[in-house]
Design an enzyme around this catalytic site. Sequence first.
Site, PDB file in Angstrom:
ATOM      1  N   GLU A  47       0.884   1.226 -17.206  1.00 47.44           N
ATOM      2  CA  GLU A  47       2.130   0.776 -17.832  1.00 47.44           C
ATOM      3  C   GLU A  47       3.012   1.955 -18.232  1.00 47.44           C
ATOM      4  OE1 GLU A  47       3.064  -2.291 -17.851  1.00 47.44           O
ATOM      5  OE2 GLU A  47       1.166  -3.021 -17.047  1.00 47.44           O
ATOM      6  N   ASP A  78       0.080   2.963 -10.389  1.00 48.92           N
ATOM      7  CA  ASP A  78      -1.356   3.148 -10.169  1.00 48.92           C
ATOM      8  C   ASP A  78      -1.674   4.616  -9.919  1.00 48.92           C
ATOM      9  OD1 ASP A  78      -1.918   0.481 -10.477  1.00 48.92           O
ATOM     10  OD2 ASP A  78      -2.151   0.045  -8.339  1.00 48.92           O
TER      11      ASP A  78
END
Length: 383
Positions: free
Chosen positions: A247, A328
């Site tokens: 995030e 990611d």
Amino acid sequence: MSIEVPEQLKGIYNKPEVYTKQQLYQKENSHFGLVSESFLFIIISVVLSRGTFGWLDTMLRKHISNTVLLPLIFFGIVMLTNMIINFPFSWYATFIIEKKFGFNRTTPKLFILDWLKSILLNVLIGGLILSITICIYQYTNKYFWLLAWGVVSIFVLLMNLFYSELIVPLFNKQTPLETSDLRNAIEIFTKKVGFEISNIYVIDGSKRSSKGNAYFTGMGKKKRIVLFDTLINELNKEEILSVLAHEIGHYKKKHIAYSIIGSIISTGITFYILSLFLDNLLLAKALGGNTHSFHLGLIGFSFLFTPISELTNLIFLSLSRKNEYEADAYAANFGLGETLISGLKKLSVHSLSNLNPHSWVVFWHYSHPTLLQRIKNLTRSRN
């Protein structure tokens, strides 16, 4: 639907019956979606063929002459009718399907309260934005699209700043994450990556569903990290940290800012095209009306613009999937790739996610890459 588990995901389910359950969940949702979408398609087809929108406009004009109040009442009736039609489908999805597969924790009372709150928010916020837009159209027709674009853009920015403080509390309780090993680990990591933040909250998502989630919201001093209590229960400390790193990656890569800018630009283009349709008498007559109006023009435009919005949505979905890969990779750069994979697998199993969706379904509908695609990408970046 393929029942084959991709090679890299074999062993993700420790019991065959759990994967069977996932297949049943997927099929039941697919069948339900086919029935509900077909029903709504029939309703819309009947409404259009019978000129129902024009009929409603004619009926309201007999009692309302105010040019601002008329479209507000018109859209209020349309919105409420739409919510009533969708209510039994939402009820069935929540209390039949989600309950059957062990996800639902919503009570009938909470469900109805949420529904009523949604109506109230639509009336207050939607009504305010719509009123301002109508007034702009009535009194500054030449520059309507530009001024309306400005108003909506300001609203989008305000919602990004204050959504968690003003809207979320109406539905969920948010409490600061208490001092613990998890909070200490989060604070150490955020300082390490130059993302110092004290606003770390836990939201009581478990009162509606057992599915876990986490998100980042706000900008500047208003930014905050929100963890679902279900996520904390499902993942260990390292896995939660990897999800948060993902995030934070969105923030560091400026995905949130780009998303807001893209949304504002898209809104501006939409308003400009809308301004070309609002005074179209042929469009009003096609809907069963006798004279052109703001509300009939907007309804007609929404149908005609749908194919274009579907195509532009493909661009946003593609960018969203790209952003997920980058977030990611950001987490993997801090040695959290393996724990992120572990956490994603747990979340996928717990939510009975489709492990092997068709590539065209992903292309047209998925804002996130599949679990397999994310694992492959993380494995490549690690190597």
